[in-house]
Write a protein that holds these residues in place. Structure first.
Motif, PDB file in Angstrom:
ATOM      1  N   TYR A  73       1.022  -1.427  -0.149  1.00 31.22           N
ATOM      2  CA  TYR A  73      -0.191   0.029  -0.015  1.00 31.22           C
ATOM      3  C   TYR A  73       0.904   1.328  -0.023  1.00 31.22           C
ATOM      4  CZ  TYR A  73      -3.239  -3.395   2.202  1.00 31.22           C
ATOM      5  OH  TYR A  73      -4.123  -4.517   2.215  1.00 31.22           O
ATOM      6  N   ALA A  74       0.419   2.363  -0.288  1.00 28.50           N
ATOM      7  CA  ALA A  74       0.763   3.816   0.128  1.00 28.50           C
ATOM      8  C   ALA A  74      -0.141   4.782   0.227  1.00 28.50           C
ATOM      9  CB  ALA A  74       1.579   4.160  -1.619  1.00 28.50           C
ATOM     10  N   THR A  75       0.425   5.561   1.186  1.00 32.90           N
ATOM     11  CA  THR A  75      -0.769   6.473   1.851  1.00 32.90           C
ATOM     12  C   THR A  75      -0.424   8.015   1.683  1.00 32.90           C
ATOM     13  OG1 THR A  75       0.170   6.362   4.035  1.00 32.90           O
ATOM     14  CG2 THR A  75      -1.516   4.525   3.483  1.00 32.90           C
ATOM     15  N   THR A  76      -1.362   8.666   1.165  1.00 32.88           N
ATOM     16  CA  THR A  76      -1.327  10.088   1.262  1.00 32.88           C
ATOM     17  C   THR A  76      -2.303  10.704   2.383  1.00 32.88           C
ATOM     18  OG1 THR A  76      -3.143  10.521  -0.211  1.00 32.88           O
ATOM     19  CG2 THR A  76      -0.797  10.233  -1.258  1.00 32.88           C
ATOM     20  N   ILE A  77      -2.071  11.968   2.338  1.00 34.38           N
ATOM     21  CA  ILE A  77      -3.021  12.655   3.333  1.00 34.38           C
ATOM     22  C   ILE A  77      -4.352  12.186   3.140  1.00 34.38           C
ATOM     23  CG2 ILE A  77      -3.945  14.874   3.900  1.00 34.38           C
ATOM     24  CD1 ILE A  77      -1.479  14.492   5.460  1.00 34.38           C
ATOM     25  N   GLU A  78      -4.808  12.165   1.692  1.00 32.92           N
ATOM     26  CA  GLU A  78      -6.024  11.980   1.483  1.00 32.92           C
ATOM     27  C   GLU A  78      -6.649  10.848   1.225  1.00 32.92           C
ATOM     28  OE1 GLU A  78      -4.089  13.646  -0.493  1.00 32.92           O
ATOM     29  OE2 GLU A  78      -4.408  15.849   0.004  1.00 32.92           O
ATOM     30  N   THR A  79      -5.780   9.981   0.941  1.00 30.33           N
ATOM     31  CA  THR A  79      -6.414   8.721   0.278  1.00 30.33           C
ATOM     32  C   THR A  79      -5.389   7.371   0.769  1.00 30.33           C
ATOM     33  OG1 THR A  79      -7.356   9.589  -1.376  1.00 30.33           O
ATOM     34  CG2 THR A  79      -7.139   7.174  -1.668  1.00 30.33           C
ATOM     35  N   ASP A  80      -5.986   6.140   0.861  1.00 22.04           N
ATOM     36  CA  ASP A  80      -5.134   4.891   1.136  1.00 22.04           C
ATOM     37  C   ASP A  80      -5.107   4.161  -0.322  1.00 22.04           C
ATOM     38  OD1 ASP A  80      -4.771   5.357   3.550  1.00 22.04           O
ATOM     39  OD2 ASP A  80      -6.207   4.174   4.454  1.00 22.04           O
ATOM     40  N   TYR A  81      -4.100   3.807  -0.997  1.00 24.62           N
ATOM     41  CA  TYR A  81      -3.817   3.268  -2.395  1.00 24.62           C
ATOM     42  C   TYR A  81      -3.198   1.843  -2.094  1.00 24.62           C
ATOM     43  CZ  TYR A  81      -4.665   7.857  -4.099  1.00 24.62           C
ATOM     44  OH  TYR A  81      -5.039   9.177  -4.716  1.00 24.62           O
ATOM     45  N   ILE A  82      -3.618   1.153  -2.967  1.00 20.89           N
ATOM     46  CA  ILE A  82      -3.019  -0.275  -3.149  1.00 20.89           C
ATOM     47  C   ILE A  82      -2.119  -0.449  -4.503  1.00 20.89           C
ATOM     48  CG2 ILE A  82      -4.864  -1.478  -4.191  1.00 20.89           C
ATOM     49  CD1 ILE A  82      -4.067  -3.979  -2.297  1.00 20.89           C
ATOM     50  N   LEU A  83      -0.875  -0.838  -4.365  1.00 24.99           N
ATOM     51  CA  LEU A  83      -0.054  -1.082  -5.499  1.00 24.99           C
ATOM     52  C   LEU A  83      -0.001  -2.602  -5.988  1.00 24.99           C
ATOM     53  CD1 LEU A  83       1.506   1.472  -6.599  1.00 24.99           C
ATOM     54  CD2 LEU A  83       1.197   1.527  -3.977  1.00 24.99           C
ATOM     55  N   ALA A  84      -0.037  -3.410  -5.116  1.00 31.28           N
ATOM     56  CA  ALA A  84      -0.329  -4.751  -5.516  1.00 31.28           C
ATOM     57  C   ALA A  84      -0.946  -5.717  -4.181  1.00 31.28           C
ATOM     58  CB  ALA A  84       1.046  -5.482  -5.737  1.00 31.28           C
ATOM     59  N   ASP A  85      -1.746  -6.785  -4.530  1.00 31.39           N
ATOM     60  CA  ASP A  85      -2.191  -7.505  -3.578  1.00 31.39           C
ATOM     61  C   ASP A  85      -1.504  -9.003  -3.927  1.00 31.39           C
ATOM     62  OD1 ASP A  85      -3.201  -9.016  -1.770  1.00 31.39           O
ATOM     63  OD2 ASP A  85      -5.294  -8.384  -2.309  1.00 31.39           O
ATOM     64  N   ASN A  86      -0.832  -9.537  -3.129  1.00 28.90           N
ATOM     65  CA  ASN A  86      -0.140 -10.923  -3.371  1.00 28.90           C
ATOM     66  C   ASN A  86      -0.679 -11.791  -2.212  1.00 28.90           C
ATOM     67  OD1 ASN A  86       1.045  -9.882  -5.815  1.00 28.90           O
ATOM     68  ND2 ASN A  86       2.977  -9.501  -4.607  1.00 28.90           N
ATOM     69  N   ASN A  87      -1.814 -11.536  -1.612  1.00 26.18           N
ATOM     70  CA  ASN A  87      -2.209 -12.384  -0.713  1.00 26.18           C
ATOM     71  C   ASN A  87      -3.548 -12.822  -1.053  1.00 26.18           C
ATOM     72  OD1 ASN A  87      -0.447 -12.536   1.726  1.00 26.18           O
ATOM     73  ND2 ASN A  87      -0.328 -10.098   1.409  1.00 26.18           N
ATOM     74  N   ASP A  88      -4.220 -12.337  -2.083  1.00 30.51           N
ATOM     75  CA  ASP A  88      -5.394 -12.586  -2.332  1.00 30.51           C
ATOM     76  C   ASP A  88      -6.679 -12.414  -1.526  1.00 30.51           C
ATOM     77  OD1 ASP A  88      -4.611 -13.308  -4.911  1.00 30.51           O
ATOM     78  OD2 ASP A  88      -3.673 -15.395  -4.295  1.00 30.51           O
ATOM     79  N   GLU A  89      -6.586 -11.625  -0.405  1.00 36.69           N
ATOM     80  CA  GLU A  89      -7.616 -11.500   0.446  1.00 36.69           C
ATOM     81  C   GLU A  89      -7.493  -9.987   1.087  1.00 36.69           C
ATOM     82  OE1 GLU A  89      -7.218 -14.019   3.718  1.00 36.69           O
ATOM     83  OE2 GLU A  89      -4.991 -13.601   4.324  1.00 36.69           O
ATOM     84  N   VAL A  90      -8.527  -9.368   1.568  1.00 37.00           N
ATOM     85  CA  VAL A  90      -8.244  -8.109   2.013  1.00 37.00           C
ATOM     86  C   VAL A  90      -8.341  -8.104   3.589  1.00 37.00           C
ATOM     87  CG1 VAL A  90      -9.544  -5.757   2.204  1.00 37.00           C
ATOM     88  CG2 VAL A  90      -9.974  -7.174   0.162  1.00 37.00           C
ATOM     89  N   SER A  91      -7.278  -7.586   4.007  1.00 37.45           N
ATOM     90  CA  SER A  91      -7.063  -7.345   5.641  1.00 37.45           C
ATOM     91  C   SER A  91      -7.980  -6.312   6.177  1.00 37.45           C
ATOM     92  CB  SER A  91      -5.686  -6.906   5.961  1.00 37.45           C
ATOM     93  OG  SER A  91      -5.794  -6.705   7.198  1.00 37.45           O
TER      94      SER A  91
END
Length: 259
Positions: A104-122
């Motif tokens: 992930y990468a986070t800015t003041i405004e938003t949380d972004y996801i770059l890659a999910d190699n776990n195939d599930e959402v935490s």
């Protein structure tokens, strides 16, 4: 004297992206009695708001992004520190192809996801927007959270990335997550920013409650540090007591007032 209760979120009061009715009622009662409530979390302000607003939870101050950002009760930024340009992209480049890693990468405004190699959402970081690696250069980032499910890989990534960017970023562990934030940003430094800034000049008694390793710096600032039953031994050792919930802690403090 002003009493300030400072709480971690995930696995302290937030479980499966919700807060129990008992804890919500106790926190409201704490503030109604004239005390201050602050959160101190590795979550972004965006992720915190996503959990709290539907539940009607109100706090006075928020230390978010593991101490890099201080917000008020309206989620307005009072102070913020960013990673230097290019650092977040370097970290993401090293991790986006690794099995068992969600980047992930986070800015003041938003949380972004770059890659999910776990195939599930935490449930710890469940709401985000997609961002391709090549778009990172057009944003300023506060931090890079990594979810790493393998213990050995988590340890090696923490060592590798902190050595590469020594003096530029720090890493804090929370359960399966590694949170990379600007150097010197901790839950404790964020709490000190609150005490030395908006609360400067006031006599404040600080209570902290938190369950994990990234709470150690926060607990070090407290007059009274409190752990949870599932806290690691290193956390329990620095706390004066253990409680089963936020509601139990608030009842304990307020009943002490009546004694």
């Amino acid at each position: 004297m002003t009493r300030l209760l400072v709480t971690d979120l995930d696995a302290t009061i937030v479980f499966n992206r919700s807060v129990s009715p008992a804890d919500r009622e106790a926190m409201a009662r704490w503030r109604a009695a004239g005390n201050l409530l602050a959160i101190d979390t590795g979550k972004s302000s965006f992720a915190t708001r996503d959990v709290f607003e539907p539940l009607g939870i109100v706090f006075d101050y928020g230390v978010v992004f593991t101490g890099a950002v201080l917000i008020d009760s309206s989620y307005q930024v009072l102070s913020a520190r960013h990673l230097p340009d290019g650092v977040a992209r370097d970290v993401a480049t090293r991790t986006i192809d690794l099995p068992g890693v969600t980047t992930y990468a986070t800015t003041i405004e938003t949380d972004y996801i770059l890659a999910d190699n776990n195939d599930e959402v935490s449930p710890i970081l469940a709401v985000f927007e997609q961002m391709p690696l090549e778009e990172m250069d057009s944003h300023r980032f506060i931090g890079v959270p990594l979810r790493v499910t393998d213990d050995a890989l988590r340890q090696s990534l923490q060592e590798e990335i902190t050595q590469r960017w020594e003096g530029v970023l720090d890493c804090h562990r929370n359960q399966e997550f590694l949170d990379f934030v600007p150097a010197g940003a901790t839950k404790g430094s964020g709490l000190r920013t609150l005490l030395d800034g908006p609360l400067a000049g006031r006599e404040v008694e600080v209570w902290t409650i938190g369950d994990s390793w990234n709470d150690l710096d926060m607990h070090a600032v407290a007059d009274h540090a409190v752990a949870l039953p599932w806290s690691p031994p290193e956390v329990t050792a620095v706390c004066e007591t253990t409680v089963g919930s936020m509601a139990e802690l608030i009842d304990m403090i307020m009943e002490g007032d009546r004694a």
